[in-house]
Design an enzyme around this catalytic site. Structure first.
Site, PDB file in Angstrom:
ATOM      1  N   HIS A  17       0.864  -1.189   0.000  1.00 11.81           N
ATOM      2  CA  HIS A  17       0.000   0.000   0.000  1.00 11.81           C
ATOM      3  C   HIS A  17       0.892   1.227   0.000  1.00 11.81           C
ATOM      4  O   HIS A  17       1.269   1.753   1.041  1.00 11.81           O
ATOM      5  CB  HIS A  17      -0.914  -0.025   1.235  1.00 11.81           C
ATOM      6  N   HIS A  19       1.342   4.877  -2.351  1.00 15.43           N
ATOM      7  CA  HIS A  19       0.998   5.785  -3.453  1.00 15.43           C
ATOM      8  C   HIS A  19       2.285   6.448  -3.915  1.00 15.43           C
ATOM      9  O   HIS A  19       2.917   7.184  -3.151  1.00 15.43           O
ATOM     10  CB  HIS A  19      -0.005   6.835  -2.979  1.00 15.43           C
ATOM     11  N   HIS A 197      -9.703   1.228  -1.320  1.00 14.00           N
ATOM     12  CA  HIS A 197      -9.641   1.843   0.004  1.00 14.00           C
ATOM     13  C   HIS A 197     -11.054   1.838   0.590  1.00 14.00           C
ATOM     14  O   HIS A 197     -12.000   2.311  -0.055  1.00 14.00           O
ATOM     15  CB  HIS A 197      -9.177   3.290  -0.105  1.00 14.00           C
ATOM     16  N   GLU A 200     -11.335   3.401   6.030  1.00 15.22           N
ATOM     17  CA  GLU A 200     -10.315   4.297   6.594  1.00 15.22           C
ATOM     18  C   GLU A 200     -11.046   5.394   7.374  1.00 15.22           C
ATOM     19  O   GLU A 200     -10.918   5.508   8.584  1.00 15.22           O
ATOM     20  CB  GLU A 200      -9.460   4.910   5.482  1.00 15.22           C
ATOM     21  N   ASP A 278       1.796   3.934   2.945  1.00 18.93           N
ATOM     22  CA  ASP A 278       0.773   4.787   2.343  1.00 18.93           C
ATOM     23  C   ASP A 278       1.395   5.937   1.556  1.00 18.93           C
ATOM     24  O   ASP A 278       1.565   5.850   0.351  1.00 18.93           O
ATOM     25  CB  ASP A 278      -0.182   5.295   3.433  1.00 18.93           C
ATOM     26  N   ASP A 279       1.706   7.038   2.228  1.00 23.66           N
ATOM     27  CA  ASP A 279       2.300   8.228   1.600  1.00 23.66           C
ATOM     28  C   ASP A 279       3.467   8.687   2.471  1.00 23.66           C
ATOM     29  O   ASP A 279       3.350   9.655   3.240  1.00 23.66           O
ATOM     30  CB  ASP A 279       1.255   9.345   1.479  1.00 23.66           C
TER      31      ASP A 279
END
Length: 335
Positions: A17, A19, A197, A200, A278-279
């Site tokens: 996961h 991005h 997603h 969340e 994630d980021d």
């Protein structure tokens, strides 16, 4: 450094996961802005980092899409991706499955081929240079229309050999998965796997929709599924993997205290949880930092850490043989 911290840092692991646009570090943002003569509303790296203070998902997304503006050429996407690959190589990640958001670029006039060719070239070089294997997942932006998603899918078809799956990201609340049921049905018919997603910020009902309507192969986030016992039972029985992102949950205030992060409870319930960043440029940590954060906050054991890492390899979209090769490396390390 404690023995467990050293174990985490040196352990072979997967990331499922991530991005790629969210790995844009401030230093690279400035370099690309200069290269492409793009004005950005920050005078220096410190100002960018100061802006990375979010109270919710939408606050984050506003600056996330702003950061994308510096990405214009195939070389930009190559540099972005190879920088991420080099970073995770230092953290002993040996396999990664990367999200990209083509609509965030094509809507700015950047051709789809420019985006995917730059990313794919870097992934190829990353494998040759660092031995890191990878898969690419194309996400639809859920705040945009179904029609726009169909158009993006159409643009992706000539590149289907480079894309393993489709996904769904961006603002969750108010944009239920059901909005994209027909798009996912078409994507599945074209041979793509599916992720989304859900849970969340959105309710458990969104998780049900991803399972029943989008027919996903893996669930991204899924934290709020824990609010529904029947849903938890279903996820456990199906061994649906969850790509959990601890520092993201904390940074976006989905979790206000890391000592209450649900990932340990997920393991105790039998859910197939995995650890991801994630980021990372925005949330203050790559995969190792996420492992370290939950290890320290939740008093995880070495066995807990190994289960999470094993889940990551087992939940990947690799072939059975590829999974066995990676798991053998993990077993050799953990023995």
């Amino acid at each position: 450094m404690t023995e467990l911290n050293r174990f985490i840092r040196e352990m072979p692991k997967a990331e499922l996961h991530l991005h790629i646009e969210g790995s844009l570090e401030p230093e690279l943002m400035f370099a690309l802005a200069r290269r492409n003569n793009i004005e950005i509303p920050y005078r220096n790296v410190d100002e960018v980092r100061a802006a990375y203070q979010f109270s919710n998902l939408q606050d984050f997304l506003d600056i996330y899409y702003q950061g994308m503006s510096v990405l214009k050429t195939e070389q930009d996407f190559y540099d972005l991706t190879l920088a991420y690959i080099a970073h995770i190589h230092e953290q002993n990640v040996i396999h990664t499955e990367i999200f990209f958001d083509p609509q965030g670029h094509t809507d700015r006039g950047v051709p789809f081929a420019t985006v995917i060719n730059g990313i794919s070239s870097a992934l190829k070089d990353g494998r040759e240079k660092f031995g890191i294997t990878s898969k690419l997942i194309m996400c639809f932006l859920r705040h945009l229309s179904e029609e726009a998603a169909f158009e993006t899918l159409k643009q992706a078809l000539p590149h289907r050999d480079q894309i393993i799956a489709v996904g769904l990201d961006s603002s969750e609340v108010g944009f239920p998965p059901s909005k994209f049921e027909r798009v996912f049905e078409k994507a599945k018919s074209e041979g793509f796997l599916a992720v989304a997603h859900a849970g969340e910020e959105g309710p458990p009902e969104y998780v049900y929709e991803t399972l029943d309507l989008l027919k996903i192969d893996r669930l991204d986030h899924g934290n709020r599924a824990l609010e529904d016992d029947a849903l938890v039972k279903r996820l456990v029985e199906s061994q649906m993997a969850l790509t959990v992102c601890p520092l993201s949950n904390y940074k976006l205030a989905g979790v206000t205290d890391m000592r209450t992060h649900p990932i340990k409870r997920m393991l105790d319930l039998g859910l197939k949880a995995t650890v991801n960043s994630d980021d990372p440029a925005y949330f203050g940590g790559y995969v190792n930092e996420n492992y370290l954060a939950i290890s320290e906050s939740l008093n995880l054991t070495k066995d807990d850490i190994l289960i999470l890492a094993r889940n990551g390899f087992e939940a990947s979209f690799c072939t059975a043989d590829e999974k066995q090769t990676m798991l053998a490396k993990l077993d050799a390390f953990g023995s």
